[in-house]
Motif scaffolding. Structure first.
Motif, short mmCIF file in Angstrom:
data_model
loop_
_atom_site.label_atom_id
_atom_site.label_comp_id
_atom_site.label_asym_id
_atom_site.label_seq_id
_atom_site.Cartn_x
_atom_site.Cartn_y
_atom_site.Cartn_z
N VAL A 243 0.81 -1.21 0.00
CA VAL A 243 0.00 0.00 0.00
C VAL A 243 0.85 1.27 0.00
CG1 VAL A 243 -0.21 0.09 2.52
CG2 VAL A 243 -2.00 1.08 1.10
N LYS A 244 2.05 1.22 0.60
CA LYS A 244 2.90 2.41 0.64
C LYS A 244 3.40 2.81 -0.74
CE LYS A 244 4.55 1.60 5.37
NZ LYS A 244 5.68 1.15 6.20
N TRP A 245 3.31 1.90 -1.71
CA TRP A 245 3.77 2.22 -3.05
C TRP A 245 2.72 2.99 -3.85
CZ3 TRP A 245 5.74 -3.38 -4.45
CH2 TRP A 245 6.79 -3.72 -3.58
N PHE A 246 1.46 2.91 -3.41
CA PHE A 246 0.37 3.45 -4.22
C PHE A 246 -0.50 4.48 -3.50
CE2 PHE A 246 1.28 -0.88 -5.69
CZ PHE A 246 1.57 -0.64 -7.02
N CYS A 247 -0.46 4.53 -2.18
CA CYS A 247 -1.36 5.40 -1.42
C CYS A 247 -0.57 6.23 -0.40
CB CYS A 247 -2.42 4.59 -0.68
SG CYS A 247 -3.47 3.61 -1.75
N ALA A 248 -1.19 7.30 0.04
CA ALA A 248 -0.60 8.11 1.12
C ALA A 248 -0.59 7.30 2.41
CB ALA A 248 -1.39 9.39 1.30
N TYR A 249 0.44 7.49 3.22
CA TYR A 249 0.56 6.77 4.48
C TYR A 249 1.26 7.67 5.48
CZ TYR A 249 5.42 6.19 3.09
OH TYR A 249 6.73 6.43 2.72
N ASP A 250 1.10 7.32 6.74
CA ASP A 250 1.76 8.07 7.82
C ASP A 250 2.22 7.08 8.87
OD1 ASP A 250 2.68 9.83 9.70
OD2 ASP A 250 0.70 10.57 10.31
N VAL A 251 3.49 6.71 8.79
CA VAL A 251 4.03 5.71 9.71
C VAL A 251 3.93 6.18 11.15
CG1 VAL A 251 6.12 4.46 10.38
CG2 VAL A 251 5.58 4.76 7.97
N ALA A 252 4.04 7.48 11.37
CA ALA A 252 4.00 8.02 12.73
C ALA A 252 2.57 8.16 13.26
CB ALA A 252 4.70 9.37 12.78
N GLY A 253 1.57 7.97 12.40
CA GLY A 253 0.18 8.10 12.84
C GLY A 253 -0.22 7.01 13.82
N GLN A 254 -1.23 7.28 14.61
CA GLN A 254 -1.67 6.33 15.63
C GLN A 254 -2.34 5.12 14.98
OE1 GLN A 254 -0.88 6.66 18.74
NE2 GLN A 254 -1.87 4.79 19.42
N PRO A 255 -1.86 3.91 15.25
CA PRO A 255 -2.50 2.71 14.67
C PRO A 255 -3.85 2.43 15.33
CG PRO A 255 -0.77 2.07 16.19
CD PRO A 255 -0.69 3.57 16.08
N GLN A 256 -4.64 1.61 14.66
CA GLN A 256 -5.92 1.21 15.20
C GLN A 256 -5.71 0.44 16.50
OE1 GLN A 256 -9.80 -0.01 12.89
NE2 GLN A 256 -8.43 -1.76 12.92
N GLY A 257 -6.55 0.69 17.49
CA GLY A 257 -6.38 0.05 18.79
C GLY A 257 -6.55 -1.46 18.75
N LEU A 258 -5.86 -2.15 19.63
CA LEU A 258 -5.97 -3.61 19.67
C LEU A 258 -7.38 -4.07 20.00
CD1 LEU A 258 -2.67 -4.74 21.44
CD2 LEU A 258 -3.35 -5.15 19.08
N GLU A 259 -8.13 -3.26 20.74
CA GLU A 259 -9.50 -3.64 21.05
C GLU A 259 -10.35 -3.67 19.78
OE1 GLU A 259 -9.30 0.78 21.17
OE2 GLU A 259 -8.09 -0.88 21.93
#
Length: 350
Positions: free
Chosen positions: A33-49
């Protein structure tokens, strides 16, 4: 406690789409996905819950069932027949494994030179004009076996340079390059580090790469939203959230299988290679170049005819090791992200 009726529909749909996803829709998620779409590695990931929901549990349970079945079949006459058939079909790949790796990696490095401004993978951009020329020189070193180690050392250097530019967490997506580097160095020098075959080293690197990538699908499903919106047929009627959950479970299970017993890992390698190749038809040249290295490694794993005695306890222990690997990668991903970008106080609570 009985499952409420409102939960039965998504669970049924989950189980219903899992099989087709393996051969079809998963290709959308396997396009990095990083090759084709915008991404933010430093962004908050979805919660484990949110990740560890009911659908995730059912999908994981189904994956464990399939994995256990494959392990149990391995020690039977059917398993032996399948291994013999694989040996016959993959003879040429097995004989020419090193040549295929060198040729494919040469294609990869020359393609990077042609594209320009890229360090190893499409999203790792650089303004350094010497990088493409270095990658072209490394491709030239693959022509002769005795210079293969130079290419391996060059890959380690490029990986380290990219890590300095983009950070450890970003490059955790790509340990496959280090595995290929060790393979080239060991094969070129005739070494067997710690009495481990070079192919086994790159096999473990491929497994780690794909298990880490599957966690990213659960942590950042929104990154793939533009791809799925552009190609809605790939979700096969499932919601984007359900699709990404299923794609991640399938990828993690097949990646884990690469470190298990011979029949299981060879079948997993074939399925993964088919998924990656199918993604090329959907996403074109960039995907073909970016995934060429891991595809040839998967073909080498599928052709590997080394056999080991398989005991019943390996089948019985597969769910436990799978669960341990899943817990470990979830912890490493979320704890690593919190330590590097958010501090320990942002660690998610289930």
């Amino acid at each position: 406690m009985p499952i409420p009726n409102t939960k039965l529909v998504p669970v049924a749909r989950t189980l219903g789409i899992t099989g087709p996803l393996i051969l079809g829709g998963t290709s959308a998620a396997e396009a990095h996905v990083k090759w084709f779409c915008a991404y933010d590695v430093a962004g908050q990931p979805q919660g484990l819950e949110q990740v560890l929901c009911l659908n995730f549990e059912w999908l994981t349970g189904l994956a464990l069932l399939c994995l256990t079945f494959g392990c149990l079949a391995e020690g039977t006459p059917l398993g032996g027949a399948l291994l013999n058939a694989l040996d016959r079909v993959t003879t040429r790949i097995r004989t020419d494994t090193e040549l295929l790796v060198r040729a494919t990696l040469g294609f990869f490095l020359v393609s990077l030179f042609d594209l320009g401004g890229i360090i190893l993978t499409p999203e790792l951009k650089t303004d350094a004009t010497w990088i493409p020329w270095l990658q072209l020189a490394l491709a030239g070193c693959l022509i002769w076996r005795r210079t293969m180690p130079i290419t391996g050392l060059g890959l380690v250097f490029l990986f380290s340079y990219a890590t300095a530019q983009y950070g450890v967490f970003h490059l955790a997506d790509y340990p496959i390059f280090l595995g290929i580097a060790v393979y080239l160095i060991a094969q070129g020098l005739g070494l067997k580090p710690f009495d481990i075959r070079p192919l086994d080293i790159v096999r473990w690197a491929a497994a780690i790469t794909l298990m880490w990538a599957s966690i990213e699908k659960w942590a950042y499903p929104e990154w793939s939203a533009p791809l799925l919106a552009a190609k809605p047929q790939m979700t096969m009627g499932a919601t984007p959230e359900l699709f990404m959950q299923a794609a991640g479970v399938i990828e993690f299970t097949l990646a884990f299988a690469l470190v298990w017993t011979p029949l299981v890992r060879r079948c997993a390698a074939i399925i993964l290679a088919a998924i990656f190749v199918s993604a090329v038809f959907e996403f074109g040249k960039v995907d073909a170049i970016g995934h060429s290295g891991i595809i040839v490694v998967l073909l080498a794993i599928a052709a590997d005819n080394v056999r080991v005695p398989v005991r019943a306890r390996q089948a019985l222990l597969a769910p436990a090791w799978y669960g341990a690997a899943l817990a470990l990668f979830l912890f490493l991903y979320y704890a690593g992200h919190a330590a590097l970008f958010g501090g320990a106080g942002t660690l998610p609570v289930i």
